[in-house]
Design an enzyme around this catalytic site. Structure first.
Site, short mmCIF file in Angstrom:
data_model
loop_
_atom_site.label_atom_id
_atom_site.label_comp_id
_atom_site.label_asym_id
_atom_site.label_seq_id
_atom_site.Cartn_x
_atom_site.Cartn_y
_atom_site.Cartn_z
N LYS A 50 -9.97 34.78 -1.69
CA LYS A 50 -10.72 33.53 -1.79
C LYS A 50 -12.23 33.73 -1.61
O LYS A 50 -13.04 32.94 -2.10
CB LYS A 50 -10.22 32.54 -0.75
CG LYS A 50 -8.83 31.99 -1.02
CD LYS A 50 -8.84 30.95 -2.13
CE LYS A 50 -7.52 30.22 -2.22
NZ LYS A 50 -7.54 29.15 -3.25
N SER A 89 -2.65 38.77 -2.23
CA SER A 89 -3.71 37.76 -2.14
C SER A 89 -4.39 37.65 -0.78
O SER A 89 -5.56 37.28 -0.73
CB SER A 89 -3.15 36.40 -2.56
OG SER A 89 -2.00 36.08 -1.80
#
Length: 319
Positions: free
Chosen positions: A52, A300
């Protein structure tokens, strides 16, 4: 306009001095388990603990000089990433978080200087609370995924993966709001790779799978999954890209997610959160479809609450 490969390359230059170029790691034992060569892009080792930071940094450093504050809603990883990116630029970050966000992610937001405003764990509550915060502070809204600047930033992970390992047959990424999967698809297709881009998500939060088959966004109303980063619905900017460039989305059970997460911890000695384990869970449960292939997986993130490990929770379930 939708991001292109050129936008992703520009994002890579913009964020490169500030983030990690994460390693691509392999494991012979996992290769044997899956019957394929698996290459893990380790965004769990990224700054703020997740991919992110790529999209958040690209968005924050694309803002005009007069911008003094940003705001968002997020269950954790985007919240932490935006808080850190804002601190690098010297501006404030206001973060709306669901009340059931993992404690480790709340602590990360505060540690990076973000100001948290809690809300009920629904999309409607997030949006209503965010609107109030933006109205009261005048902050610039940086969505967690439904933003072209964010999508371009997330695509830099796949760009790096294919620079390091260009000979891939498939690239798998988890899908929640769709920013990572959309950016990945743009990068892979833009580079002219033969790799098939495959989305992966929990069966208990399968809105992307259903939306792809329906050809329209089907919102996720009551997700039931331990993968807290994948409980969000697709956006009107991410979905058209996925619909055009991603041929399939594979769903996996909660038990498969926990098993894959444990394999990554035990075999590779790395910390990953449940959302990160979803692509490997897909490989482990569909071995025959990828036998002998070279597969890239984007891990992720690694922001997991060590006091709430899924193998210590009955059935590995969380709401």
């Amino acid at each position: 306009m939708e991001p292109t490969l050129e936008d992703i390359r520009a994002a890579a230059e913009r964020i490169g001095p500030r983030i990690h170029r994460t390693p691509v790691m392999t494991s012979r034992s996992i290769d044997a388990l899956c019957g394929a060569r698996v290459f893990f892009k380790c965004e769990n080792l990224q700054k703020a603990g997740a991919f992110k930071i790529r999209g958040a940094t690209n968005a924050v450093f694309s803002l005009p000089p007069e911008c003094k504050a940003v705001a968002t809603h997020s269950s954790g990883n985007h919240a932490a990433a935006l808080s850190l990116a804002a601190s690098w630029r010297g501006i404030k970050a206001h973060v709306v978080m669901p009340s059931n966000s993992p404690a480790v992610k709340q602590e990360a937001v505060r540690g990076y200087g973000g100001e948290i405003v809690f809300c009920e764990p629904t999309l409607a509550a997030r949006e209503e609370t965010l609107a109030r915060v933006v109205r009261e502070t005048g902050a610039e809204f940086i969505p967690p995924y439904n933003d072209y600047r964010v999508i371009a930033g997330q695509g830099t992970a796949a760009l790096e993966l294919l620079e390091d390992e260009p000979d891939l047959d498939a690239v798998l990424a988890p899908v929640g709001g769709g920013g990572l999967l959309a950016g990945t698809a743009i990068a892979v297709r833009g580079l002219g790779s033969r790799a098939e881009v495959i989305g992966t998500e929990p069966a208990g939060a399968d809105d992307a799978h259903r939306s792809l088959h329906a050809g329209r966004i089907i919102p996720m109303e009551k997700p039931q999954t331990i993968a807290d980063g994948l409980r969000t619905s697709l956006g009107d900017r991410t979905f058209p890209i996925i619909l055009r460039l991603v041929p399939k989305i594979v769903t996996v059970s909660e038990e498969a997610i926990v098993a894959a997460m444990r394999v990554l911890w035990e075999r590779m000695k790395i910390i990953v959160e449940p959302s990160s384990a979803v692509p490997l869970a897909a490989l482990m449960t569909r071995r025959e479809e990828i036998r002998g292939e070279h597969v890239g997986i984007i891990l992720s993130g690694g922001n997991v609450d060590l006091n709430q490990l899924p193998w210590s929770i009955p059935n590995g379930r969380s709401s």
